[in-house]
Write an enzyme that holds these catalytic residues in place. Structure first.
Site, short mmCIF file in Angstrom:
data_model
loop_
_atom_site.label_atom_id
_atom_site.label_comp_id
_atom_site.label_asym_id
_atom_site.label_seq_id
_atom_site.Cartn_x
_atom_site.Cartn_y
_atom_site.Cartn_z
CB ALA A 10 -0.94 -0.02 1.20
CE LYS A 204 3.54 6.08 10.59
NZ LYS A 204 4.08 5.58 9.32
CG ASN A 208 2.91 3.48 13.72
OD1 ASN A 208 3.94 3.90 13.21
ND2 ASN A 208 1.75 3.51 13.07
CG ASN A 212 -0.73 0.10 13.83
OD1 ASN A 212 -1.40 1.11 13.73
ND2 ASN A 212 0.09 -0.31 12.88
#
Length: 330
Positions: A10, A204, A208, A212
């Site tokens: 992706a 970030k 994450n 996640n």
């Protein structure tokens, strides 16, 4: 400047397509149905910023990186220890590597200065195989902010975000960073070059290493977390622990934890990359995130009980899944 995108999933396919749209010389390295679709029809990007279609070179041969000036490493972090010796043998003396993975990258403590300089995290770089194979001086730090999904072979749905923050491990503002940034900007992306890219990595990581794993354990989208008070409380506790480990490394976060929570939840119906992998039957990329936080917390003497508990749950989930995959293969 020639770019090789190693792992055109992706994010890899998205950045490769954007670079090609901007006029860069690009080769996408992938495999399976995704490779076949890209070779046949190119890459189609569906985005709220405008759809586009490009047809860069695509191959399954690692040797394609030999002619590249820059290799964007888009494979999952858990794949690197086995791949790096094969990658390294094709790198030219000045080939730059950009790690597009989530979590703490293998180069984090390269040119770090002080007693932690050269520290190797087993959760990220087991046995130091990545650092030894690539050597010092190749890596350009990168924090990829776009949210994207590979909705069909050769088709990327870009959800939001266009920023790829770049920075050198030694905190210099180099000509090669400027050149990569120029190519990214030409493709319609944002590419600021930061002296302190590590603070952006940690910012970030707040998302994450919390959103996640919880999404994999619950099946929730980012927006759904905001509907459950207990989930928001758990996410906040995890982020506070991640921030505490960062603070022990001298990281000053540019936004508050509440603001980071709000931004994540505001993305809405998007599934995290870990949840996408879970649903696709792929291995989970978690050691470089929660695993790295737990390992660093232990090394620095910072308690991270919420992160450790969630990490253990994901490890159990992945252990059960890998066992089931092995049974099916047998």
């Amino acid at each position: 400047m020639r770019f090789a995108i190693l792992g055109a999933g992706a994010i890899g396919a998205y950045v490769g397509a954007a670079l090609a749209r901007g006029g860069a010389d690009v080769v996408l390295i992938a495999r399976g149905a995704n490779l076949e679709a890209m070779q046949r029809e190119g890459v189609r990007v569906e985005s709220p910023r405008g759809d586009f279609h490009v047809h860069p070179e695509a191959t399954d041969k690692l040797s394609a990186i030999a002619a590249a000036d820059v290799v964007f490493v888009g494979v999952k972090a858990y794949s690197l220890p086995q791949l790096v010796p094969r990658i390294a043998e094709h790198l030219g003396p000045k080939t730059a590597l950009i790690a597009g993975q989530n979590g703490v990258p293998w180069w984090y403590f390269e040119s770090y200065c002080g007693e932690l300089d050269g520290l190797t995290l087993e959760s990220v770089d087991p046995g130091g195989i990545i650092s030894r194979s690539f050597g010092r001086g190749r890596s350009i730090g990168c924090v990829a902010y776009p949210a994207a999904e590979l909705v069909a072979p050769g088709v990327v749905r870009h959800v939001e975000g266009t920023r790829f923050t770049l920075g050198e491990p030694d905190r210099s503002v180099s000509d090669r960073c400027r050149a990569v940034a120029k190519a990214l900007v030409a493709g319609g992306l944002k590419a600021p070059v930061e002296e302190d890219v590590r603070s952006q990595i940690w910012l970030k990581l707040l998302g994450n290493a919390s959103f996640n794993p919880l999404s994999a354990l619950t099946g929730a989208t980012l927006g759904q977390f905001g509907e459950v008070e207990a989930a928001v409380s758990l996410l906040r506790s995890m982020m506070e622990e991640i921030a505490a480990v960062g603070a022990a490394l001298g990281i000053e976060l540019p936004v508050t934890i509440d603001r980071r929570l709000e931004r994540g939840i505001a993305v809405g119906a998007h599934k995290t990359s870990m949840l996408q992998d879970l649903e696709a039957g792929k291995p989970l990329e978690y050691e470089c995130m929660t695993g790295a936080v737990v390992e660093l917390g232990r090394h620095l003497g910072v308690e991270v009980p919420h992160v450790a508990a969630v990490h253990a749950c994901v490890a159990m989930l992945e252990g059960a899944r890998s066992g089931a995959r092995g049974e099916r293969a047998a």
